[in-house]
Motif scaffolding. Structure first.
Motif, PDB file in Angstrom:
ATOM      1  N   LEU A   1       9.648  12.343  69.131  1.00 40.59           N
ATOM      2  CA  LEU A   1      10.280  11.143  69.680  1.00 40.59           C
ATOM      3  C   LEU A   1       9.266  10.014  69.718  1.00 40.59           C
ATOM      4  O   LEU A   1       8.221  10.150  70.356  1.00 40.59           O
ATOM      5  CB  LEU A   1      10.767  11.409  71.110  1.00 40.59           C
ATOM      6  N   THR A   2       9.565   8.904  69.045  1.00 42.36           N
ATOM      7  CA  THR A   2       8.691   7.740  69.086  1.00 42.36           C
ATOM      8  C   THR A   2       9.493   6.530  69.546  1.00 42.36           C
ATOM      9  O   THR A   2      10.718   6.574  69.621  1.00 42.36           O
ATOM     10  CB  THR A   2       8.068   7.446  67.702  1.00 42.36           C
ATOM     11  N   GLY A   3       8.802   5.461  69.844  1.00 44.25           N
ATOM     12  CA  GLY A   3       9.436   4.229  70.288  1.00 44.25           C
ATOM     13  C   GLY A   3       8.469   3.442  71.154  1.00 44.25           C
ATOM     14  O   GLY A   3       7.378   3.921  71.487  1.00 44.25           O
ATOM     15  N   GLU A   4       8.882   2.251  71.507  1.00 45.31           N
ATOM     16  CA  GLU A   4       8.042   1.380  72.325  1.00 45.31           C
ATOM     17  C   GLU A   4       7.722   2.034  73.669  1.00 45.31           C
ATOM     18  O   GLU A   4       8.514   2.834  74.177  1.00 45.31           O
ATOM     19  CB  GLU A   4       8.757   0.044  72.562  1.00 45.31           C
TER      20      GLU A   4
ATOM     21  N   PRO B   1      12.843  13.890  57.807  1.00 45.02           N
ATOM     22  CA  PRO B   1      13.987  13.010  58.075  1.00 45.02           C
ATOM     23  C   PRO B   1      13.744  12.166  59.328  1.00 45.02           C
ATOM     24  O   PRO B   1      13.121  12.625  60.290  1.00 45.02           O
ATOM     25  CB  PRO B   1      15.146  13.978  58.303  1.00 45.02           C
ATOM     26  N   LEU B   2      14.258  10.936  59.296  1.00 46.17           N
ATOM     27  CA  LEU B   2      14.106   9.993  60.406  1.00 46.17           C
ATOM     28  C   LEU B   2      15.484   9.577  60.897  1.00 46.17           C
ATOM     29  O   LEU B   2      16.361   9.242  60.098  1.00 46.17           O
ATOM     30  CB  LEU B   2      13.339   8.751  59.942  1.00 46.17           C
ATOM     31  N   LEU B   3      15.669   9.605  62.216  1.00 44.86           N
ATOM     32  CA  LEU B   3      16.863   9.044  62.843  1.00 44.86           C
ATOM     33  C   LEU B   3      16.427   7.917  63.762  1.00 44.86           C
ATOM     34  O   LEU B   3      15.468   8.065  64.518  1.00 44.86           O
ATOM     35  CB  LEU B   3      17.596  10.099  63.689  1.00 44.86           C
ATOM     36  N   ARG B   4      17.142   6.797  63.706  1.00 46.28           N
ATOM     37  CA  ARG B   4      16.941   5.700  64.653  1.00 46.28           C
ATOM     38  C   ARG B   4      18.088   5.775  65.648  1.00 46.28           C
ATOM     39  O   ARG B   4      19.248   5.571  65.279  1.00 46.28           O
ATOM     40  CB  ARG B   4      16.944   4.358  63.941  1.00 46.28           C
TER      41      ARG B   4
ATOM     42  N   GLU C   1      22.425   5.329  56.849  1.00 50.03           N
ATOM     43  CA  GLU C   1      21.924   5.914  55.607  1.00 50.03           C
ATOM     44  C   GLU C   1      20.719   6.805  55.940  1.00 50.03           C
ATOM     45  O   GLU C   1      19.967   6.508  56.867  1.00 50.03           O
ATOM     46  CB  GLU C   1      21.485   4.806  54.637  1.00 50.03           C
ATOM     47  N   PRO C   2      20.548   7.895  55.201  1.00 47.00           N
ATOM     48  CA  PRO C   2      19.395   8.770  55.463  1.00 47.00           C
ATOM     49  C   PRO C   2      18.076   8.011  55.290  1.00 47.00           C
ATOM     50  O   PRO C   2      17.939   7.192  54.382  1.00 47.00           O
ATOM     51  CB  PRO C   2      19.526   9.864  54.411  1.00 47.00           C
ATOM     52  N   GLU C   3      17.139   8.285  56.186  1.00 45.46           N
ATOM     53  CA  GLU C   3      15.802   7.700  56.108  1.00 45.46           C
ATOM     54  C   GLU C   3      14.778   8.828  56.184  1.00 45.46           C
ATOM     55  O   GLU C   3      15.062   9.901  56.707  1.00 45.46           O
ATOM     56  CB  GLU C   3      15.552   6.730  57.276  1.00 45.46           C
ATOM     57  N   ILE C   4      13.608   8.541  55.675  1.00 47.04           N
ATOM     58  CA  ILE C   4      12.491   9.481  55.685  1.00 47.04           C
ATOM     59  C   ILE C   4      11.298   8.784  56.324  1.00 47.04           C
ATOM     60  O   ILE C   4      11.079   7.590  56.116  1.00 47.04           O
ATOM     61  CB  ILE C   4      12.120   9.919  54.245  1.00 47.04           C
ATOM     62  N   ARG C   5      10.514   9.532  57.088  1.00 44.27           N
ATOM     63  CA  ARG C   5       9.273   9.004  57.654  1.00 44.27           C
ATOM     64  C   ARG C   5       8.141   9.869  57.128  1.00 44.27           C
ATOM     65  O   ARG C   5       8.175  11.087  57.243  1.00 44.27           O
ATOM     66  CB  ARG C   5       9.331   9.055  59.181  1.00 44.27           C
TER      67      ARG C   5
ATOM     68  N   TRP D   1      12.079  13.319  62.869  1.00 43.16           N
ATOM     69  CA  TRP D   1      11.382  12.222  63.550  1.00 43.16           C
ATOM     70  C   TRP D   1      12.469  11.304  64.103  1.00 43.16           C
ATOM     71  O   TRP D   1      13.297  10.793  63.351  1.00 43.16           O
ATOM     72  CB  TRP D   1      10.519  11.478  62.539  1.00 43.16           C
ATOM     73  N   VAL D   2      12.491  11.122  65.414  1.00 43.97           N
ATOM     74  CA  VAL D   2      13.465  10.250  66.060  1.00 43.97           C
ATOM     75  C   VAL D   2      12.732   9.043  66.618  1.00 43.97           C
ATOM     76  O   VAL D   2      11.773   9.183  67.366  1.00 43.97           O
ATOM     77  CB  VAL D   2      14.212  10.979  67.203  1.00 43.97           C
ATOM     78  N   THR D   3      13.187   7.860  66.226  1.00 47.33           N
ATOM     79  CA  THR D   3      12.664   6.620  66.803  1.00 47.33           C
ATOM     80  C   THR D   3      13.718   6.062  67.741  1.00 47.33           C
ATOM     81  O   THR D   3      14.844   5.789  67.317  1.00 47.33           O
ATOM     82  CB  THR D   3      12.322   5.594  65.700  1.00 47.33           C
ATOM     83  N   LEU D   4      13.367   5.942  69.012  1.00 45.73           N
ATOM     84  CA  LEU D   4      14.262   5.334  69.982  1.00 45.73           C
ATOM     85  C   LEU D   4      14.154   3.828  69.826  1.00 45.73           C
ATOM     86  O   LEU D   4      13.059   3.270  69.851  1.00 45.73           O
ATOM     87  CB  LEU D   4      13.896   5.759  71.404  1.00 45.73           C
ATOM     88  N   ASP D   5      15.295   3.180  69.635  1.00 42.68           N
ATOM     89  CA  ASP D   5      15.331   1.757  69.305  1.00 42.68           C
ATOM     90  C   ASP D   5      16.506   1.121  70.028  1.00 42.68           C
ATOM     91  O   ASP D   5      17.658   1.485  69.786  1.00 42.68           O
ATOM     92  CB  ASP D   5      15.483   1.623  67.793  1.00 42.68           C
TER      93      ASP D   5
END
Length: 152
Positions: free
Chosen positions: A21-24, A116-119, A104-108, A91-95
């Protein structure tokens, strides 16, 4: 293995799937982690996560001084059992601005490894049970492509 600086993140394991989990700062990473723990997840790390590539897999663990420490916002720090080291599969980015229902699928990429990346929207909008259901579906290979339609 070279020592990289820790990533400002939290990480846990659910249904065998490692989630970062990532994010500000202050967006709710520790809150999501705490809620996931209440649903049966295992904590890898909170606040800082060490990541490195090993044989094409992204591996996460806590810095030794923070291993087993979880911040409960407004309450303080507690100790909590950890899964000491685990691969990261999502990889989840909290936004706060994340609004897409079927993105759309994203990759980090990190340290030469892509995951795989989810926002996702930050709590309280984010549904932790929904995230855990997604992780279980990943584990069971039941995620559908974003272009899937019931009629073709």
């Amino acid at each position: 293995m070279r020592t990289a600086p820790p990533v400002h993140a939290s990480a846990f394991v659910y249904s065998g799937i490692g989630c970062l989990l990532t994010g500000e700062p202050g967006i709710g990473k520790s809150r999501v982690l705490a809620e996931a723990l209440l649903h049966g997840a295992q904590m890898i790390a909170d606040d800082r996560v060490l990541l490195h590539a090993k044989q094409g897999v992204l591996i996460a663990h806590a810095p030794p001084q923070l291993s087993g420490v979880l911040e409960l916002h407004g309450m303080g720090l507690i100790s909590h059992p950890v899964c000491p080291i685990h691969p990261i599969h999502l990889w989840v980015t909290l936004d706060a601005a994340a609004t897409e229902r079927l993105p759309e699928p994203e990759i980090r990429a990190h340290d030469g490894v892509s995951v795989p990346l989810l926002r996702l929207p930050a709590p309280p909008v984010l549904s932790v049970p929904s995230l855990l259901l997604y992780l279980r579906a990943m584990h069971e290979n039941r995620t559908l492509p974003t272009d899937w339609h019931p009629l073709g």
